[in-house]
Design a protein around this motif. Structure first.
Motif, PDB file in Angstrom:
ATOM      1  N   LYS A  34       0.246   8.427  -3.045  1.00 30.84           N
ATOM      2  CA  LYS A  34       0.633   8.996  -4.001  1.00 30.84           C
ATOM      3  C   LYS A  34       2.068   9.796  -3.667  1.00 30.84           C
ATOM      4  O   LYS A  34       1.923  10.549  -2.940  1.00 30.84           O
ATOM      5  CB  LYS A  34      -0.163   9.953  -4.591  1.00 30.84           C
ATOM      6  CG  LYS A  34       0.113  10.487  -6.017  1.00 30.84           C
ATOM      7  CD  LYS A  34      -0.947  11.484  -6.695  1.00 30.84           C
ATOM      8  CE  LYS A  34      -0.486  11.954  -8.027  1.00 30.84           C
ATOM      9  NZ  LYS A  34      -1.677  12.849  -8.556  1.00 30.84           N
ATOM     10  N   PHE A  68      -2.581   3.649  -3.274  1.00 34.27           N
ATOM     11  CA  PHE A  68      -2.549   2.681  -4.043  1.00 34.27           C
ATOM     12  C   PHE A  68      -2.599   1.347  -3.261  1.00 34.27           C
ATOM     13  O   PHE A  68      -1.571   1.208  -2.495  1.00 34.27           O
ATOM     14  CB  PHE A  68      -1.484   2.686  -5.073  1.00 34.27           C
ATOM     15  CG  PHE A  68      -1.265   3.896  -6.086  1.00 34.27           C
ATOM     16  CD1 PHE A  68      -2.234   3.850  -7.143  1.00 34.27           C
ATOM     17  CD2 PHE A  68      -0.579   5.191  -5.612  1.00 34.27           C
ATOM     18  CE1 PHE A  68      -2.266   4.753  -7.982  1.00 34.27           C
ATOM     19  CE2 PHE A  68      -0.798   5.994  -6.558  1.00 34.27           C
ATOM     20  CZ  PHE A  68      -1.506   5.959  -7.967  1.00 34.27           C
ATOM     21  N   ASP A  86      -6.117  -1.236  -6.150  1.00 31.72           N
ATOM     22  CA  ASP A  86      -7.340  -0.313  -6.025  1.00 31.72           C
ATOM     23  C   ASP A  86      -6.725   1.066  -5.878  1.00 31.72           C
ATOM     24  O   ASP A  86      -5.563   1.208  -5.227  1.00 31.72           O
ATOM     25  CB  ASP A  86      -8.215  -0.652  -5.005  1.00 31.72           C
ATOM     26  CG  ASP A  86      -8.901  -1.836  -5.293  1.00 31.72           C
ATOM     27  OD1 ASP A  86      -9.509  -2.083  -6.449  1.00 31.72           O
ATOM     28  OD2 ASP A  86      -9.091  -2.727  -4.327  1.00 31.72           O
ATOM     29  N   TYR A  87      -7.166   2.008  -6.462  1.00 33.78           N
ATOM     30  CA  TYR A  87      -6.595   3.368  -6.004  1.00 33.78           C
ATOM     31  C   TYR A  87      -8.021   3.890  -5.222  1.00 33.78           C
ATOM     32  O   TYR A  87      -8.998   4.255  -5.796  1.00 33.78           O
ATOM     33  CB  TYR A  87      -6.677   4.640  -7.209  1.00 33.78           C
ATOM     34  CG  TYR A  87      -6.158   5.629  -6.922  1.00 33.78           C
ATOM     35  CD1 TYR A  87      -4.916   5.913  -6.133  1.00 33.78           C
ATOM     36  CD2 TYR A  87      -6.732   6.971  -7.471  1.00 33.78           C
ATOM     37  CE1 TYR A  87      -4.352   7.083  -5.683  1.00 33.78           C
ATOM     38  CE2 TYR A  87      -6.416   8.171  -7.111  1.00 33.78           C
ATOM     39  CZ  TYR A  87      -5.167   8.370  -6.319  1.00 33.78           C
ATOM     40  OH  TYR A  87      -4.539   9.442  -5.988  1.00 33.78           O
ATOM     41  N   THR A  88      -7.848   4.179  -3.937  1.00 34.04           N
ATOM     42  CA  THR A  88      -8.792   4.373  -2.916  1.00 34.04           C
ATOM     43  C   THR A  88      -9.157   5.778  -2.927  1.00 34.04           C
ATOM     44  O   THR A  88      -8.225   6.516  -3.444  1.00 34.04           O
ATOM     45  CB  THR A  88      -8.257   3.906  -1.529  1.00 34.04           C
ATOM     46  OG1 THR A  88      -7.235   4.589  -1.153  1.00 34.04           O
ATOM     47  CG2 THR A  88      -8.051   2.439  -1.601  1.00 34.04           C
ATOM     48  N   LYS A  96       0.735  -1.151   0.045  1.00 34.19           N
ATOM     49  CA  LYS A  96      -0.134  -0.004   0.071  1.00 34.19           C
ATOM     50  C   LYS A  96       1.072   1.226   0.011  1.00 34.19           C
ATOM     51  O   LYS A  96       1.947   1.418   0.650  1.00 34.19           O
ATOM     52  CB  LYS A  96      -1.075   0.254   1.228  1.00 34.19           C
ATOM     53  CG  LYS A  96      -1.656   1.304   1.263  1.00 34.19           C
ATOM     54  CD  LYS A  96      -2.699   0.888   2.676  1.00 34.19           C
ATOM     55  CE  LYS A  96      -3.723   2.128   2.910  1.00 34.19           C
ATOM     56  NZ  LYS A  96      -4.439   2.193   4.229  1.00 34.19           N
TER      57      LYS A  96
END
Length: 437
Positions: free
Chosen positions: A121, A154, A147-149, A118
């Motif tokens: 950015k 990420f 997934d991009y939460t 995880k």
């Protein structure tokens, strides 16, 4: 202008003389350090530069539970036996990783060894778009789900990594390194095409092979990685920083100085000496040292048909984009004209407005191209107050200031500190008049 991040006061116009040794390579350090996460065993690394970005990354490794022991200046021992993977969920990790672009490099090792990762950015230089697609498309092809939460993370699940054919969408150095580290313990064979082949990638592959990985093809853009069950410890010595070496060549030329650059690993410098020779700079290889004599003038080369010289960047073995700022500033006092074409980052030439304010004859054609009309020392740059926009432009401005008449003040120098170890101390040893305040 704010000075909270410190500033350099530079008295220009002095010739320098002496020897200077480049630090370990920053761009190698960020991936080599993260590779320690791939094994429980001891990894010893030598020639680590003492710069902000590298020390921040070591701090992040400590937060994960990696035991770090300093053996000597530039030499550290790492043991990643008891890694706390739950640290990924903490606010502390989020804060630190978001401020350091190099933190993206922890992903490959974490996915390979623990099956999950995880990352927020990442930050870094504002030199144009620096997309992360190459990293994630590579991981996805290896079987990772991500997934991009909504909160800007990420998040990646890599519990079933398996070898695959991967055609990278661009030969990104960090993307290639991350995918290599993600693939070394995946099941089966990975074929990685359009891979970056910089010396830093070659160093990583050699280190991983010593740890028990099975990587072939390093030095080319086609890598084959046979997955292994585990990796062991090793000892690794990092290359000298080729960007520093190029910076010191430009510094010697601009300040009419006689400088010997020590321990350069000339065999790993690629086109760097060739490009600076085309700028008219004399140099002599003495063993593994580069001797730059004091030059009153230096003349820019032309192409065979007589047209104006163009210096452009590109993926290795083409000329590195990190030195185009240095080429541009060095050309200011050359005889002749050169077009500098920055193909890879669209915001990296914007610092030329400060050089123009100093008296340089430069035309910024567009965000990617600048034409430098060399002044051949018929007139001198003048000292001004300016701010460092990124690591490489900051050192280019510092070189300009050291060659200028009068005093310059460069603020926002933590940008320079991110990439250059004790730069003022090492320049002072050559006779530079520079103070930090």
């Amino acid at each position: 202008m704010s000075t909270e991040l410190g500033e350099f006061v530079v008295e220009g116009g002095h010739r320098l003389k002496g020897e200077i040794t480049p630090q370990g390579a920053k761009n190698e350090a960020l991936q080599i350090l993260c590779a320690v996460l791939l094994t429980e065993e001891k990894v010893t690394i030598h020639n680590i530069p003492n710069i902000i970005d590298v020390m921040k990354l070591i701090d992040i490794l400590k937060d994960f539970g990696v035991k770090v022991k300093k053996l000597a200046e530039g030499s550290f021992e790492f043991i990643a036996k008891d890694v706390n993977i739950d640290h990924l969920q903490t606010e502390e990790y989020s804060q630190k990783a978001s401020k350091l672009r190099g933190s993206i490099m922890v992903l490959g090792p974490l996915l390979a060894r623990f099956g999950k990762g995880k990352i927020p950015k990442p930050g870094g230089d504002k030199i144009g778009r620096r997309r992360l697609d190459t990293h994630f498309l590579g991981f996805k092809t290896l079987g990772a789900k991500f997934d991009y939460t909504k909160d800007g993370f990420f998040k990646i699940d890599a519990t079933d990594l398996h070898g695959s054919y991967i055609l990278l969408d661009e030969p990104s150095v960090t993307g290639t390194a991350n995918v290599i580290m993600g693939a070394v313990m995946a099941k089966g064979k990975t074929t990685l095409y359009n891979a970056a082949c910089e010396p830093y990638i070659q160093q990583l592959c050699k280190m991983l092979n010593r740890m028990g990985a099975n990587i072939t093809g390093h030095g080319s853009n086609l890598l084959t990685i046979e997955g292994v069950d585990r990796l062991g410890g090793t000892t690794h010595t990092m290359l000298p920083d080729m960007i520093e070496i190029g910076s010191f060549i430009g510094l010697a030329a601009m300040t009419q100085s006689e400088i010997t650059i020590k321990n350069c690993r000339i065999d790993e410098l690629g086109q760097i000496p060739t490009v600076f020779k085309r700028l008219g700079i004399e140099m002599e290889f003495r063993g593994d040292d580069i001797f730059i004599p004091a030059q009153e003038s230096y003349q820019l080369d032309r192409f065979i048909d007589g047209s104006i010289l163009t210096v452009a960047d590109g993926p290795w073995p083409l000329f590195t984009p990190d030195l185009l700022s240095i080429v541009l500033v060095t050309a200011i006092q050359a005889k002749g004209t050169v077009l500098v074409h920055q193909k890879m980052f669209e915001s990296r030439l914007f610092f030329v407005d400060k050089l123009i304010d100093m008296g340089a004859q430069i035309i910024l054609n567009d965000p990617h191209r600048a034409t430098v009309i060399g002044m051949n020392r018929q007139s001198h740059l003048k000292g001004i107050r300016m701010s460092s926009p990124d690591i490489r432009a900051g050192v280019a401005l510092l070189i300009a200031a050291l060659s200028a008449e009068g005093t310059s003040v460069i603020s926002n120098i933590d940008q320079i500190d991110r990439g250059y170890q004790d730069i003022e101390g090492r320049l002072k040893a050559l006779g530079a008049k520079i103070e930090r305040r």
